[in-house]
Write an enzyme that holds these catalytic residues in place. Structure first.
Site, PDB file in Angstrom:
ATOM      1  N   LYS A 172      43.345  41.773  51.994  1.00 25.83           N
ATOM      2  CA  LYS A 172      43.786  40.669  50.992  1.00 25.83           C
ATOM      3  C   LYS A 172      43.248  41.435  49.704  1.00 25.83           C
ATOM      4  CE  LYS A 172      42.291  37.985  48.483  1.00 25.83           C
ATOM      5  NZ  LYS A 172      42.697  37.980  46.955  1.00 25.83           N
ATOM      6  N   CYS A 280      31.796  48.296  38.663  1.00 27.61           N
ATOM      7  CA  CYS A 280      30.561  47.879  39.258  1.00 27.61           C
ATOM      8  C   CYS A 280      29.531  49.001  39.221  1.00 27.61           C
ATOM      9  CB  CYS A 280      30.766  47.314  40.668  1.00 27.61           C
ATOM     10  SG  CYS A 280      31.003  48.481  42.004  1.00 27.61           S
ATOM     11  N   GLU A 382      26.156  40.110  34.380  1.00 28.77           N
ATOM     12  CA  GLU A 382      27.063  41.092  34.549  1.00 28.77           C
ATOM     13  C   GLU A 382      28.284  40.806  33.567  1.00 28.77           C
ATOM     14  OE1 GLU A 382      29.246  43.888  37.508  1.00 28.77           O
ATOM     15  OE2 GLU A 382      29.255  41.634  38.004  1.00 28.77           O
TER      16      GLU A 382
END
Length: 499
Positions: A172, A280, A382
């Site tokens: 996905k 990330c 973040e």
């Protein structure tokens, strides 16, 4: 306008009535639409995987490896086309898109060694006439849920080891940049994998929940935000699945007084602003140790940032391109304002940047904050954009404490010439991946990738041997072959031992 479909059982499938636009971040307008699936679409993908997996698993690992080698060759042959399509949907510059694909190919190359990676252990004579051996077997059907920021690399991190060891896989991808994952599935089919071994289901939360809840899916790998990673991990683990969920990050780069500042600034610039900070493993926090180091570092950063070029994805001179969406641009701008409101010193403001001829594109200039403190929400959370925050420390111990206490624990780096400082830093810091004079410490493909704390949920990391372990289960066999002659008549009711 193009319509991006599912890839199920080796065919393009237009399942589901819902559609969502896929934007070109450089222009700020739709370039395609993607079909969004649902639980019925997932059921169809599971049926295709169920049909294909047993024969694929029964194929000897050397033949599976040949398919993976051919898969790698086909991707390499289309590298330029894939990179251009990836860049047009994500916004990263084409050279960075090539790197995205190449890091995925590195993992694919590693799992081409599946015949060796799948070897078990064997002990002869563990007891009187008794031998013990183990084997690694595939789980069956596995799934991966991947983010927008690496639409080639992270799918390959997941699907390559899963398929190489004998599983079928359902991917996905992000609905923001879904074209490249579909092309990967087509290329694997062309490489010789049976239809149904790799299926791509487009979708949103409906598909995520259907994958996590489906009883025939034995393992799920996820990369995304920490809140969603924790949600997916908890829901899947409660259903008895093997789960591997990677979350967000707030990586720190510690700059010691003895560091080569010119090299450190060069490294920090690329790590903080490359791919518009949408990584990330970006380096959004720099921690100079000592006021003299902070002053010198700040001056060099200001000069270097002035030389950065923000441009369209196809600009070969651009250092980075637009962020992925209008909503994400607004989110990053909101964090910049939050930093101002919290009292951080805004040295360079990237808001309001516009590129001539692309005024509707999702561009942000580089932003630099100084005198950020650890109690600020803009530091704790973040940002995922081209924003660099300077948090000053007075000692190495204070710098280690900042990274160790932060709720995220993905990556960290130190810039120094002092081997003792580097060694103690690597040992003491409570973060999963450490760089020593390396700003983005993503491990090579034959090691494993994974963070600590809210950056990673689950016991096994991505790719490397952890990837092989995650997508297989170990079966251990203890065997004894009786000698010819009369059968033994003694009975024993105690636990067997090898003594």
């Amino acid at each position: 306008m193009r319509t991006i479909l599912h890839h199920i059982g080796g065919q393009a499938v237009d399942g589901g009535a819902r559609r969502q636009p896929v934007f070109d971040p450089n222009l700020g307008r739709p370039q395609a639409e993607v079909v969004l699936g649902d639980a019925d679409t997932v059921e169809r993908a599971v049926a295709a995987a169920r049909q294909a997996q047993p024969a694929w698993a029964a194929m000897n690992p050397q033949r599976r490896a040949r398919v993976m080698f051919e898969f790698k060759r086909l991707i390499e042959a289309e590298m330029d086309t894939l990179a251009e399509r990836l860049a047009s949907e994500h916004g990263k510059v084409v050279s960075d898109a090539r790197g995205d694909i190449q890091r995925g190919l590195d993992v694919l190359e590693f799992v081409c060694g599946a015949p060796h990676l799948l070897k078990g252990e064997h002990t002869v004579g563990a007891g009187p006439g008794i031998d013990v051996y183990s084997m690694r077997q595939p789980l069956g059907i596995c799934a991966g849920i991947t983010p927008f920021n690496f639409p080639a690399m992270i799918p390959l991190w997941m699907l390559a080891p899963a398929i190489a060891v004998g599983n079928a896989f359902i991917l996905k991808p992000s609905e923001r940049d879904p074209s490249v994952p579909v092309r990967l599935a087509e290329l694997l089919l062309e490489a010789g994998a049976p239809a149904g071994v790799l299926n791509v289901v487009q979708g949103d939360k409906l598909v995520v929940d259907a994958l996590v809840d489906h009883p025939e899916i034995k393992a799920i790998s996820f990369v995304g935000s920490s809140d969603i990673a924790q949600y997916v991990y908890g829901r899947g683990a409660a259903a008895g699945k093997r789960m591997q969920c990677m979350g967000g990050a707030k990586n720190h780069g510690v700059v010691m007084p003895d560091a080569d500042l010119d090299q450190a600034v060069n490294d920090i610039l690329g790590a903080a602003y490359g791919s518009a900070g949408e990584r990330c493993m970006a380096l959004p926090v720099v921690v100079p140790v000592g006021e003299a180091t902070a002053a010198a570092l700040r001056a060099r950063l200001v000069d270097a940032i002035a030389g950065l070029r923000v441009g369209v994805s196809t600009d070969p001179e651009a250092h980075y391109g637009p962020v992925v969406s209008a909503a994400h641009k607004a989110r990053v701008e909101g964090y910049i304002q939050l930093g101002v409101d919290e009292g951080a010193e805004l040295v360079i403001d990237g808001r309001g940047f516009q590129l001539q001829g692309h005024e509707e594109g999702y561009f942000l200039g580089p932003t630099l904050f100084d005198r950020v403190t650890s109690d600020m929400r803009s530091y704790q959370e973040e940002i995922f954009g081209p924003v660099l925050q300077v948090v000053r420390a007075q000692s190495l111990e204070e710098a280690v404490g900042l990274a160790s206490r932060h709720p995220y624990g993905n990556g960290v780096a130190i810039f120094t010439r002092d081997g003792e400082a580097a060694r103690s830093f690597a040992t003491d810091v409570e973060v999963g991946m450490v760089g020593i004079n390396v700003p983005i410490p993503v491990p090579v493909s034959y090691h494993s990738f994974g963070g600590w704390k809210r950056s990673g949920f689950g016991d096994l990391n991505q790719y490397g041997m952890d990837g092989v372990r995650f997508y297989t289960r170990t079966k251990t066999v203890t065997q004894r072959w009786p000698r010819s002659g009369p059968a033994a008549t003694d009975q024993s009711f105690v636990i067997p031992t090898m003594a």
